[in-house]
Design an enzyme around this catalytic site. Structure first.
Site, mmCIF file in Angstrom:
data_model
loop_
_atom_site.group_PDB
_atom_site.id
_atom_site.type_symbol
_atom_site.label_atom_id
_atom_site.label_comp_id
_atom_site.label_asym_id
_atom_site.label_seq_id
_atom_site.Cartn_x
_atom_site.Cartn_y
_atom_site.Cartn_z
ATOM 1 C CD GLU A 70 -2.998 -0.860 -0.047
ATOM 2 O OE1 GLU A 70 -3.003 0.213 -0.670
ATOM 3 O OE2 GLU A 70 -3.718 -1.827 -0.367
ATOM 4 C CG ASP A 101 -7.913 4.435 -4.267
ATOM 5 O OD1 ASP A 101 -9.124 4.454 -4.595
ATOM 6 O OD2 ASP A 101 -7.086 3.656 -4.777
ATOM 7 C CE1 TYR A 127 -6.643 2.991 -0.586
ATOM 8 C CE2 TYR A 127 -4.297 3.138 -0.086
ATOM 9 C CZ TYR A 127 -5.354 2.524 -0.741
ATOM 10 O OH TYR A 127 -5.108 1.439 -1.527
#
Ligand code: SF4
Length: 346
Positions: free
Chosen positions: A33, A134, A116
């Site tokens: 991520e 996102d 996020y």
């Protein structure tokens, strides 16, 4: 069938086979991520594989030096991500006895982890009911529901988060989140979305009102700053040069040649009368040659850096202590790395 079910079915049939989708190990999901923030999947993949190989556990990452981490990150940009990864790995190992945080509220305390990333890790690894938002999610929701609130305003951020949270499949939050993101990345793309084969095309507001190109709305609030860099690439007769560690900014802790930053473009005369130049080369005999006649323009999100590389040849190596053959071992910006690929020092 509702929004979430349609997207999950589409996702299970169409998802890409990506290495971080084969695991729910929070360390690997965190790595992927962070790498994929501001980076395309095809570019980030090689970095993810390299990190997993070199640092297979959070402990391995914590015990590496920051310089090793930055070197492995070289070329990906936004280096604060690498510094924060390293910092947070140390925090997990030393302050939490190696126990990875397992909830959104704990995850968001990690440096470099925002709403996020915390939502993604919490939902994918721990089944927590937290929606991710996102760029892909903004686009899908804005188009599907016809939302015109700008996505880069406080109001927009709140509104989209609330809608995303209402839509989540509480039984499969991780799969739901990945489905919406993948759908935005592959089908409801920024340009030319594939509406004709879209599973949501019966009820999409943007499609029915012909508003696809206008959504999502983003306010243009970015101003680009111009900066002028003059790098002093020192070349001594015995193949030494000088590198300095950058103290602040996006390239903090990366290495570079001595830098003179100016308000405008400068010529050789202005260069040699600059205080930093005279301090470095006081009473030394030097010859100067401009490496690039045209400025190299390096573009970052909020700044364009107009760069000159000045080759400074001198016979003496006082305070000049980096052998040229070791220069490539240092973590450097892409701007310096590109120069090093072109410059032959002997
Ligand atoms: S119909 Fe087109 S614009 Fe609407 S959600 Fe599907 S791909 Fe996106």
């Amino acid at each position: 069938m509702n929004f979430s079910n349609l997207l999950i079915i589409w996702y299970l049939q169409n998802k890409r086979n990506l290495p971080w989708r084969k695991t729910v190990n929070p360390y690997y999901i965190w790595l992927s991520e962070i790498i994929l923030q501001q980076t395309r999947v095809d570019q980030g993949m090689a970095y993810y594989l390299r990190f997993v190989e070199k640092f297979p556990t959070v402990k391995d990452l914590a015990f590496a030096s920051e310089e090793q981490v930055l070197k492995l990150w070289q070329g990906l940009g936004y280096y604060s991500r690498a510094r924060n990864l390293h910092f947070s790995a140390n925090y997990i190992v030393h302050e939490r006895q190696g126990k990875f945080p397992t909830t959104y509220n704990e995850l968001i305390k990690l440096k470099g982890v925002g709403d996020y990333t915390a939502s993604a890790i919490a939902s994918i690894c721990f089944n927590e009911n937290t929606a991710v938002v996102d760029g892909n999610v903004y686009r899908v929701l804005a188009r599907y529901f016809g939302i015109k609130t700008p996505i880069n305003t406080t109001e927009g951020i709140k509104e989209f988060k609330k809608i995303a949270q209402e839509l989540i499949d509480v039984k499969k939050p991780g799969t739901h989140n990945q489905a919406v993101m993948e759908f935005g990345a592959r089908l409801c793309k920024p340009q030319n979305p594939d509406c004709s084969i879209c599973v949501l095309n019966n009820s999409c507001v943007a499609l029915s009102k012909n508003q696809i190109k206008e959504l999502p709305v983003k306010l243009n609030i970015t101003t680009i700053k111009k900066r002028y860099f003059n790098y002093l690439v020192i070349q001594t007769e015995d193949n030494m040069t000088k590198m300095e560690k950058r103290k602040k900014g996006v390239w903090k802790n990366l290495y570079e040649f001595p830098l003179i930053e100016t308000e405008n473009n400068i010529d050789e005369l202005q260069l040699i009368s600059h205080e930093k130049f005279t301090n470095l080369f006081e009473e030394l005999h030097v010859t100067i040659k401009l490496f690039n006649n045209e400025n190299v323009i390096h573009k970052l999100t909020h700044q364009h850096i107009y760069t000159k590389f000045w080759i400074i040849k001198t016979s003496i190596s006082i305070n000049i202590s980096h052998p040229w053959e070791t220069v490539k071992e240092y973590p450097v910006s892409t701007l310096i790395d590109n120069f090093l690929k072109l410059y032959k020092y002997n």
